[in-house]
Motif scaffolding. Structure first.
Motif, PDB file in Angstrom:
ATOM      1  N   ALA A 174       0.829  -1.205   0.000  1.00 31.86           N
ATOM      2  CA  ALA A 174       0.000   0.000   0.000  1.00 31.86           C
ATOM      3  C   ALA A 174       0.865   1.258   0.000  1.00 31.86           C
ATOM      4  CB  ALA A 174      -0.934  -0.013   1.201  1.00 31.86           C
TER       5      ALA A 174
ATOM      6  N   MET B 214      -3.906  -1.504  -3.433  1.00 30.62           N
ATOM      7  CA  MET B 214      -4.546  -0.661  -2.429  1.00 30.62           C
ATOM      8  C   MET B 214      -5.894  -1.258  -2.016  1.00 30.62           C
ATOM      9  SD  MET B 214      -3.836   2.035  -0.614  1.00 30.62           S
ATOM     10  CE  MET B 214      -2.639   3.002  -1.546  1.00 30.62           C
TER      11      MET B 214
ATOM     12  N   TYR C 182      -5.326  -3.780   0.696  1.00 28.66           N
ATOM     13  CA  TYR C 182      -5.087  -3.107   1.972  1.00 28.66           C
ATOM     14  C   TYR C 182      -6.399  -2.589   2.567  1.00 28.66           C
ATOM     15  CZ  TYR C 182      -3.604   0.387   5.357  1.00 28.66           C
ATOM     16  OH  TYR C 182      -3.471   1.118   6.508  1.00 28.66           O
TER      17      TYR C 182
END
Length: 354
Positions: free
Chosen positions: A95, A167, A170
């Motif tokens: 991330a 992302m 995450y």
């Protein structure tokens, strides 16, 4: 952290911000008053470290100890670090890597998401404004809604090529963790571990990816001004230290230390309201350095956009009358559009009844 904007009433420059130009000086519009400046060698905060593995997998006795530690941390600081939270280090590192890669993209690519409307679910911004008469902060950011993930992910940037996948993983993991944290905090308040479960499952996750470029005189500017978050709480991942919290008792700023693979939890305004002031939303700010860009990812968790957060009736009595009015995420966005946060306007103060 990350829900404060300096963009509500001004247009963004489509070029590079002052920070991104690599200036050898700090423009006057970034310079903060001497009394508000951060120290170059700040005192390190004695931040509570919560072993969340003991909450999830420990004995009843270990779990009870963790609940008490959270209660103490929320009352005294409104802040704590968590370790053994269950999110693999590779997910955290991935991330942060995507955050850095996004900010390194050409300005024309980032500008596709540039917007100064705080109600937009995906937007990029810098603190650079047209004109030099307005106060600015040394920061670039990308914000996007993240829950439910399948509703929002296709509106995120697809450059860097792996941004959505990395992302997204995450955000998914942090959302799961946020429900466990919610359970621990409401249990620590004595109102039960499932008090907000359904509402938070259907609630908001807003992710703010922050970049704080090197500053030639970091003591003269700030990345973000002192503020508390409007959320129930915020989960923060940072590449290296730069987050400072205000100690309510002595009024001093303390730097949050770096712990390998730890995450920071900041109590927000809505949990202060829920607790009738027993837990305080923590005032924090972002500081700068001269060497390299610091990145942080703030995952802000709240109820649904129009769901009102009020004080738990179990925490109201004749001796402890209700101290706050209820409000929603949309109420905050409307407040943000109409008020200058950088000038000290506080959302939580607007909610206080007494």
């Amino acid at each position: 952290m990350g829900d404060q904007d300096e963009s509500s009433s001004s247009s963004f420059s489509m070029g590079k911000s002052a920070q991104e130009r690599g200036l050898s000086y700090v423009p006057e519009c970034y310079v903060i008053p001497t009394s508000h400046r951060a120290r170059l060698t700040p005192q390190v905060a004695p931040v509570p470290i919560i072993d969340f593995g003991k909450f999830k997998r420990g004995s009843d006795q270990e779990r009870a100890v963790v609940i008490q530690e959270i209660r103490t941390a929320c009352r005294q600081l409104g802040f704590f670090n968590i370790i053994n939270h269950g999110i693999h280090k590779s997910v955290l590192d991935g991330a942060l890597s995507m955050a850095s890669e996004f900010f390194e993209l050409p300005g024309s690519e980032k500008a596709k998401f540039m917007c100064n409307d705080v109600h937009k679910p995906v937007r990029y911004g810098t603190s650079f404004k047209d004109g030099v008469d307005e106060f600015q902060f040394w920061r670039v950011f990308l914000k996007h809604y993240a829950h439910p993930l399948d509703k929002w992910i296709n509106s995120w940037p697809n450059n860097p090529p792996n941004y959505r996948e990395t992302m997204g993983e995450y955000c998914r993991e942090v959302m799961k963790l946020s429900l466990e944290i919610t359970s621990a905090i409401t249990e620590s308040l004595g109102i039960g571990p499932t008090y907000l479960t359904k509402k938070m499952e259907n609630g908001m996750q807003v992710v703010t990816v922050n970049g704080y470029p090197p500053c030639p005189k970091p003591e003269m500017a700030l990345g973000l001004p002192p503020h508390s978050d409007y959320t129930c709480f915020t989960i923060v991942l940072q590449s290296f230290p730069g987050l400072e919290i205000l100690h309510a008792e002595d009024g001093k700023w303390n730097l949050v230390p770096q712990l390998e693979s730890a995450l920071q939890v900041l109590i927000g305004d809505h949990f202060e309201v829920l607790s009738n002031g027993l837990y305080k939303s923590v005032v924090h700010r972002a500081t700068l350095n001269t060497e390299r860009t610091r990145t942080s990812i703030a995952s802000l968790h709240s109820l649904g956009i129009d769901e009102k957060m009020g004080t738990a009736k179990e925490l109201v009595s004749e001796e402890q009358p209700q101290r706050y009015r209820e409000s929603s995420f949309r109420d905050f966005l409307n407040f943000l559009s109409a008020n200058a946060i950088a000038e000290g306007k506080s959302f939580i103060n607007s909610l206080k009844l007494v």
